[in-house]
Design an enzyme around this catalytic site. Structure first.
Site, short mmCIF file in Angstrom:
data_model
loop_
_atom_site.label_atom_id
_atom_site.label_comp_id
_atom_site.label_asym_id
_atom_site.label_seq_id
_atom_site.Cartn_x
_atom_site.Cartn_y
_atom_site.Cartn_z
N LYS A 1 -15.42 20.47 -9.95
CA LYS A 1 -15.72 18.98 -9.74
C LYS A 1 -14.37 18.29 -9.04
O LYS A 1 -14.26 17.13 -9.11
CB LYS A 1 -16.06 18.22 -10.88
CG LYS A 1 -17.49 18.95 -11.32
CD LYS A 1 -18.09 18.30 -12.48
CE LYS A 1 -19.20 19.00 -13.34
NZ LYS A 1 -19.22 18.81 -14.74
N ARG B 1 -5.29 30.58 -19.96
CA ARG B 1 -4.81 31.39 -18.70
C ARG B 1 -5.20 30.75 -17.65
O ARG B 1 -6.17 30.01 -17.33
CB ARG B 1 -5.68 32.79 -18.65
CG ARG B 1 -5.64 33.57 -17.68
CD ARG B 1 -6.31 34.99 -17.61
NE ARG B 1 -5.27 35.81 -18.53
CZ ARG B 1 -5.86 37.22 -18.43
NH1 ARG B 1 -6.75 37.72 -17.71
NH2 ARG B 1 -5.06 37.79 -19.40
N ARG C 1 -11.17 41.20 -21.92
CA ARG C 1 -10.37 41.66 -23.00
C ARG C 1 -9.47 40.62 -23.55
O ARG C 1 -9.58 40.71 -24.90
CB ARG C 1 -9.57 43.10 -22.68
CG ARG C 1 -8.61 42.98 -21.44
CD ARG C 1 -7.94 44.40 -21.22
NE ARG C 1 -9.25 45.31 -20.82
CZ ARG C 1 -9.15 46.58 -21.38
NH1 ARG C 1 -8.10 47.03 -21.96
NH2 ARG C 1 -10.08 47.38 -20.93
N THR C 2 -8.62 40.03 -22.88
CA THR C 2 -7.51 39.14 -23.47
C THR C 2 -8.50 37.98 -24.03
O THR C 2 -8.12 37.50 -25.17
CB THR C 2 -6.86 38.57 -22.45
OG1 THR C 2 -6.13 39.56 -21.80
CG2 THR C 2 -5.78 37.53 -23.12
N HIS D 1 3.08 36.96 -19.81
CA HIS D 1 1.90 37.25 -20.29
C HIS D 1 2.37 37.50 -21.78
O HIS D 1 2.42 38.87 -22.05
CB HIS D 1 0.97 38.45 -19.75
CG HIS D 1 -0.60 38.45 -20.32
ND1 HIS D 1 -0.55 37.99 -21.48
CD2 HIS D 1 -1.53 39.70 -19.94
CE1 HIS D 1 -2.14 38.66 -21.97
NE2 HIS D 1 -2.45 39.37 -20.81
#
Lengths: 316, 425
Positions: free
Chosen positions: A86, A108, A58-59, A136
């Protein structure tokens, strides 16, 4: 007052006037989004990169839509799948990306402070879309906008935040924001999910729903992550639901016009009763999602304006 | 050949005094000492210009990253840093790659130290093989090869049966065992100390109680086995009552603290500054003050640098992922002098914890300015101000929490066995 930030990394760094500015612009975008043909060109010619080191539906969708509605070129990078595997470090990833000259970077990351670290190494504007258990900010802003539209004000309200406070960045950003706006804050949850020292944050702490919800104007529920059972934070979902799950019965302790919120995704029958979540008279959960797009449009718009004025910006 | 050091303020941690006087050395030892004006002498003379002369620092718990990670620190670079910091004896940690857990590796370390380090180096050895907490090392052979103490460093031996056997065996040989008091379960994954700050920053935390629990466990096993025991770092007030009780009950127990836990607190981490990430994590201001008071009273015996070199890569990471530890050989004395300038500790108290007590604990002749002692000492000016530039440190690694900070107190010269190993240019 103007919005003077180069990045949006936390609510903690914002002045209350900057929060007002953000919310006022968000309000306009929210209204605009309800009309048809809601495109705009505020970010035309700019490149927005969404860099998610942690799962999100959703974000990510909300940021992507916000950028596209404002005319930005949007690119999504799922970082779990690529360079981290990697062995590349966060800084190297940042430098690599910086060399491609994005204008807005939405990040994020599963570790607290990681987005701030990354912002020190790039020239573009960085938006924190959630860093570990830290903050957030856009979620707190969209929550604030939802409250302001429902209650007509964003001060002198009693707001109860319930559930897994310890692991929640949403809770921390909301505590900063609602505190700056001079609201009365209550945290409710089992003591294992309340972080140590929380009572020193200028909030009231309860482990009993009926006491904590008494006369609340706003009830914010938090998602309970299923992994919490393994860490022995709570005994079982059903006991948690019995003691801390929000249903119509427990909500009676709050004010008659109290609104119910949840940042999603919801666990129906764990932290919130399904019928209550769907009750359009009480639940503002869908509106939160709607406000999310508007708040992100406003945040990126304001940051882009600062970016265009900055002498050392990446704009040509 | 004799050398005379005149017009010095002599810091005597044994008597607890600071007196202006002179010191004469010959063949690497102190042969005469007195107050007031120096007598006429044909010896080579060093005028100390009223600056302070103290017994050289004996630093227990220095990590030299040899073998295994020489890019972080070598015996040469660590030795030069030590000399510049007034450290005349480095007691080195065995948490290298591989761990120093057999006589052959220990001999390698001794050889490298002799080749490259200008100061004394006394190696410690691991207590268990690979520091894995399962099999005892060859304590007897390692003692013969020169190990001065046995420790698994910050890895806690979790199996009490294994640890009790290690301690019993060590006791029979008179070996000193150094423990890291910490409950491994409670402290697992932690990056900071629990509290308002840690919770706001959203960092994984450990309760100060984890250290108390670790100490309680270790002290119980010390009581059971009678081993000579030193706790490497006591950092929280909660640990002090059991420590005091153990000493009162006559257990052969001493305790140390790192300079960082005396000079800094948890709030210094600020916005996730990884140079402030140490193990155990920085504590509250109340705990810091309690540790300083415990050093003043002598309950905490020893201050050490816990010098831990880390390269830029291992620190330029999100806080949770970043490596722990800080370099401190060169900043140990100026950071300790903060406590002198703030009036919290006197100079004799400082050098009792920096030089005298560690020497006594390891059975060394160093640590005092008494006649007959080795001529290991440091000449310093406690008032000289400077701003620390981490890139000027002699350590290969530059991970100091004091970068850019104003400090006061500089080493003017360091002598080991009567020979100058450092002179401020």
């Amino acid at each position: 007052m103007a919005f003077r930030q180069k990045h949006l990394l936390s609510i903690e760094q914002l002045h209350p006037d900057e929060i007002q500015t953000l919310l006022d612009l968000s309000d306009k975008y929210a209204d605009q989004n309800r009309k048809s043909g809601h495109g705009s060109s505020a970010l035309a010619g700019l490149t927005q990169v969404n860099m998610f080191f942690e799962n999100s539906t959703r974000t990510l969708a909300s940021f992507e839509l916000a950028g596209k509605r404002l005319g930005a070129t949007v690119m999504n990078m799922s970082m779990q799948a690529s360079s981290i595997k990697k062995g590349e470090t966060l800084i190297d990833t940042a430098l690599t990306l910086n060399a491609m000259h994005p204008d807005l970077l939405v990040v994020r990351h599963p570790h607290s402070g990681a987005v701030e670290l990354l912002s020190e190494k790039v020239n573009c504007a960085v938006l924190n879309a959630g860093d570990g258990r830290h903050e957030h900010p856009t979620q707190a802003l969209l929550d604030a906008l939802t409250i302001r539209r429902a209650k007509g004000r964003l001060h002198r309200l009693t707001v109860a935040i319930c559930g897994d406070i310890a692991h929640s960045r949403v809770a921390r950003s909301n505590i900063h924001l609602l505190g700056k706006m001079e609201n009365r804050l209550r945290l409710i949850g089992p003591p294992t999910l309340i972080p140590p020292g929380a009572s020193d944050w200028g909030v009231e702490v309860y482990d009993n729903m009926a006491e904590g919800l008494k006369d609340a104007d706003v009830v914010m529920m938090l998602r309970l992550q299923k992994e919490r059972m393994d860490g022995a934070f709570i005994p079982s979902e059903r006991e948690y639901y019995h003691r801390y799950g929000l249903d119509a019965d427990k909500l009676r302790a709050a004010k008659d016009d109290a609104i119910v919120m949840h940042p999603g995704p919801m666990n129906r029958g764990v932290e919130i009763d399904g019928t209550l979540a769907d009750d359009i008279n009480r639940s503002h959960i869908q509106e939160q999602v709607e406000m999310g797009v508007a708040v992100r449009m406003a945040a990126m718009d304001l940051l882009a304006r600062n970016l265009r004025q900055a002498p050392t910006g990446v704009m040509v | 050949m004799k050398t005379l050091f005149k017009n010095a303020r002599l810091i005597d941690p044994v008597a607890g005094t600071v007196e202006t006087g002179f010191l004469e050395i010959e063949d690497g030892r102190i042969v005469a000492r007195g107050t007031g004006k120096a007598p006429k002498s044909d010896a080579e003379t060093v005028d100390c210009n009223d600056k302070y002369l103290a017994p050289g620092i004996v630093d227990i718990g220095v990590k030299v990253s040899e073998p295994g990670e020489r890019h972080k620190e070598s015996f040469r670079s660590a030795g030069q840093a030590a000399a510049a910091g007034g450290v005349t004896t480095m007691v080195t940690r065995p948490d290298t790659l591989p761990a120093i857990d057999n006589p052959e590796t220990l001999e390698f370390v001794t050889r490298r130290a002799n080749e490259a380090a200008p100061v004394n180096v006394l190696p410690m050895a691991a207590l268990t093989r690979g520091r894995r907490g399962r099999q005892m090392v060859e304590i007897g052979f390692m003692l013969d090869a020169g190990a001065v103490a046995f420790t698994d460093c910050d890895t806690v031996v979790q199996d009490n049966k294994v640890l009790s056997r290690c301690l019993t065996y060590a006791r029979s040989l008179g070996a000193l065992v150094i423990g890291h008091p910490q409950d491994p379960g409670l402290s697992k994954g932690a990056a900071v100390t629990s509290g308002k700050f840690a919770s706001l920053k959203g960092l994984p935390y450990v309760s100060p109680m984890a250290e108390r629990m670790g100490l309680d466990r270790d002290l119980a096993l010390v009581e059971m086995t009678g081993v000579r025991y030193h706790a490497d770092q006591i950092t929280v007030a909660r640990s002090l009552p059991p420590l005091e009780r153990a000493k009162k009950n006559g257990l052969d127990v001493t305790a140390g603290v790192s300079i960082h836990h005396l000079a800094l607190n948890e709030l210094d981490v600020g916005d996730y500054r990884t140079f402030f990430k140490v193990k155990p994590p920085l504590r509250s201001e109340d705990d810091r003050k309690a540790m300083v008071a415990a050093v003043a009273s002598g309950l905490i015996d020893i201050i050490s640098s816990m010098h831990t070199p880390q390269d830029e890569e291992s620190k330029r990471l999100p806080f949770e992922e970043a490596a722990s530890g800080a370099v401190a050989l060169e900043t140990l004395l100026p950071a300790a002098l903060r406590l002198y300038h703030s009036g919290e500790l006197t100079l004799p108290q400082l050098f009792r914890a920096l030089s005298l007590n560690p020497s006594k604990r390891l059975g060394l002749e160093t640590g005092s300015l008494n006649v007959g002692a080795p001529a290991d000492f440091v000449l310093f000016d406690p008032d000289l101000p400077f701003v620390l530039d981490r890139f000027k440190l002699k350590s290969k690694s530059k991970n100091t929490p004091f970068d850019g900070q104003r400090m006061q107190g500089k080493v003017l010269a360091t002598y080991v066995g009567g020979k100058p190993v450092y002179r401020r240019s």
